[in-house]
Design an enzyme around this catalytic site. Structure first.
Site, PDB file in Angstrom:
ATOM      1  N   GLY A  69      41.384  31.156  47.848  1.00  0.00           N
ATOM      2  CA  GLY A  69      42.627  30.546  48.281  1.00  0.00           C
ATOM      3  C   GLY A  69      42.564  29.039  48.385  1.00  0.00           C
ATOM      4  N   THR A  70      41.458  28.495  48.875  1.00  0.00           N
ATOM      5  CA  THR A  70      41.357  27.041  49.044  1.00  0.00           C
ATOM      6  C   THR A  70      41.430  26.316  47.708  1.00  0.00           C
ATOM      7  OG1 THR A  70      40.121  27.224  51.115  1.00  0.00           O
ATOM      8  CG2 THR A  70      39.878  25.171  49.878  1.00  0.00           C
ATOM      9  N   ASN A 154      49.460  31.738  58.929  1.00  0.00           N
ATOM     10  CA  ASN A 154      48.212  32.481  59.092  1.00  0.00           C
ATOM     11  C   ASN A 154      47.782  32.594  60.543  1.00  0.00           C
ATOM     12  OD1 ASN A 154      47.786  29.522  58.326  1.00  0.00           O
ATOM     13  ND2 ASN A 154      45.816  29.993  59.278  1.00  0.00           N
ATOM     14  N   HIS A 204      40.046  38.389  49.089  1.00  0.00           N
ATOM     15  CA  HIS A 204      39.375  38.959  50.264  1.00  0.00           C
ATOM     16  C   HIS A 204      40.318  39.204  51.429  1.00  0.00           C
ATOM     17  CE1 HIS A 204      38.739  35.527  53.188  1.00  0.00           C
ATOM     18  NE2 HIS A 204      39.119  34.847  52.131  1.00  0.00           N
ATOM     19  N   THR A 239      33.413  29.597  33.140  1.00  0.00           N
ATOM     20  CA  THR A 239      33.228  31.004  32.784  1.00  0.00           C
ATOM     21  C   THR A 239      33.853  31.885  33.857  1.00  0.00           C
ATOM     22  OG1 THR A 239      31.161  30.502  31.648  1.00  0.00           O
ATOM     23  CG2 THR A 239      31.527  32.795  32.279  1.00  0.00           C
ATOM     24  N   CYS A 411      38.905  28.891  59.080  1.00  0.00           N
ATOM     25  CA  CYS A 411      38.558  27.993  57.974  1.00  0.00           C
ATOM     26  C   CYS A 411      38.251  26.579  58.431  1.00  0.00           C
ATOM     27  CB  CYS A 411      39.695  27.978  56.950  1.00  0.00           C
ATOM     28  SG  CYS A 411      40.018  29.598  56.224  1.00  0.00           S
TER      29      CYS A 411
END
Length: 478
Positions: A69-70, A154, A204, A239, A411
């Protein structure tokens, strides 16, 4: 065994996602390679992309896999800003109380790129009103580069009227980035129907693995990349993580099962009927994805007919499909929250309401923060402030009693501080210091909620007796 009530920080991997992840780790091949093993990896990757796209009502080409997300938020905010600088548009409009990934990204643009951030006021529930946004757009006019807003907060769980906010910005020709990390899996997200330029999500938070997320970028929008290299994706080099994408898709397939495939490409649902290899086929896909080795007729995905009566299975040979709890046969999504035929989200909302009522009875002084209306807050969120004590003290006391909760976002590198979200809502510092967030998820049971409520009065009494601590930093002795 500890009771986990911090699902907003991260939620345990779903059994199906974990099984799909392990199986996919055994597949060798870089998806950019042109040999058959590379092409097998590419097929798994792209069919996973289709499932994730279906879960948010987007087209597969609009899903850019990221590390979480970040990164998605940074790519959305910085990338849209950079792409809108010819001619220069320095102003970024952001409501108060956004996640620190947005706040810090915007403040970085201010320090290094000459941006001007305008913090928009929110109401006492943490909600940005479209009229406030409209006034700011009228005031700053053609100088506005973008708007960034949470779909749902959140910390306090308040849901924004995203459709109205995007429509307001669109009248001024201004793109909107939506941080949907907290909302994903708990609210129906219809990206293309809402009309945002970009939207950030993370695996997640819905039972997928840590380390993969996505920026959903509209076909009509462009961003400047953060990472340069082999151009493996539309605006992101590097990748790609095939196993992570497969596990992400396995969790995302449960989101589709909960809400249905959203608007946009492929509204046929997850897992086309008649899947020959038995995988988690995605909306609009030509057949199904056979992820797991030896998947046979069940595989790491949906049985024939999933998207209607069947559920998406995760483990190899799952047959009828593994739902949100291990062993949920017959295509039903079982799970402690939402068992007995009720949807996962419906069951979760009922547990949330049970928790809110219980806390209010156990500690009458506690104040519910965020929208008090059930329809206006996330189904698993209950956020309170407890007067006269430190939220940190209450957290540690509950931890000792066997309950994992939080004071807010996880976070901020574990640094205790007064919530900027509550400050933006007009809550005083003394009140905000007593904040505690309870967030429920799959696996949460009524017995766990009741046990927390029973333990809370003693913990609160001890925390209140301890009172407020000083937050001054004492210089280290030389």
């Amino acid at each position: 065994m500890p009771v986990y009530l911090d699902h907003a920080a991260t939620t345990p991997m779903l059994p199906g996602a974990r099984a799909a992840y392990v199986d996919a780790l055994g597949v060798v091949g870089n998806p950019s390679s042109i040999h058959s093993q590379g092409q097998q990896a590419k097929r798994m990757l792209e069919e996973s992309r289709e499932v994730v796209a279906a879960s948010v009502g987007a087209e597969p080409i609009e899903v850019i896999f990221t590390s979480g997300g970040t990164e998605s938020i940074n790519l959305g905010v910085k990338g849209l800003y950079w792409a809108r600088q010819s001619p220069a548009r320095p102003v970024v409009l952001v409501p108060g109380g956004e996640h620190h990934a947005t706040v810090d990204a915007v403040e970085w643009l201010v320090r290094h790129e000459g941006a001007e951030v305008v913090w928009l006021p929110v109401d006492a529930l943490g909600r940005l009103h479209p009229a406030v946004l409209e006034a700011a757009l009228e005031r700053h006019g053609a100088s506005v580069a973008l708007v960034s807003v949470l779909w749902a907060n959140n910390e306090v769980g308040t849901i924004q009227d995203v459709r109205a906010l995007v429509a307001t910005a669109s009248r001024f020709g201004v793109p909107v980035h939506v941080d949907a990390v907290a909302a994903y899996g708990y609210l129906p997200l219809e990206f293309d129907a809402v009309g945002a330029a970009a939207m950030s999500i993370s695996a997640h938070k819905i039972g997928g693995p840590v380390g993969i997320g996505a920026l959903v970028l509209s076909r009509r929008s462009s961003v400047e990349p953060l990472i340069h290299g082999g151009n493996q994706q539309r605006v992101r080099s590097g990748t790609q993580d095939v196993a992570g994408a497969v596990a992400f898709a396995a969790a995302a397939a449960e989101v589709v099962r909960e809400f249905g495939a959203g608007g946009g490409a492929g509204s046929a649902g997850v897992g086309a009927a008649g899947a020959g290899r038995g995988g988690a086929g995605s909306a609009g896909a030509s057949g199904a994805v056979g992820w797991a080795a030896g998947a046979g007729g069940g595989g790491a995905g949906a049985a024939s007919g999933a998207g209607t009566a069947g559920a998406v299975g995760g483990a190899a040979g799952a047959g009828g499909g593994v739902g949100w709890a291990a062993g949920a046969g017959g295509g039903a999504a079982a799970g402690s929250a939402g068992a007995g035929g009720e949807s996962f989200v419906g069951g979760l909302a009922a547990l949330r309401d049970r928790l809110i009522e219980g806390v209010r009875e156990a500690v009458p002084e506690a104040v519910l923060r965020g929208d008090p209306e059930a329809s206006g807050r996330l189904p698993g969120n209950a956020h309170f402030t407890f007067p006269g004590c430190e939220g940190d003290s209450l957290l540690f006391l509950l931890d000792l009693a066997g309950f994992s909760v939080s004071t807010g976002s996880a976070c901020q590198a574990g640094v205790p501080e007064i919530s900027h979200v509550l400050t933006a809502m007009g809550v005083s510092d003394d009140e905000a210091r007593g904040a505690l967030r309870f967030t429920l998820g799959h696996g949460t049971t009524p017995a766990e909620v009741d046990a927390l409520v029973a333990a809370l009065p003693a913990a609160y009494a001890a925390a209140r007796k301890a009172g407020f601590s000083t937050r001054e930093v004492t210089p280290a002795a030389r």
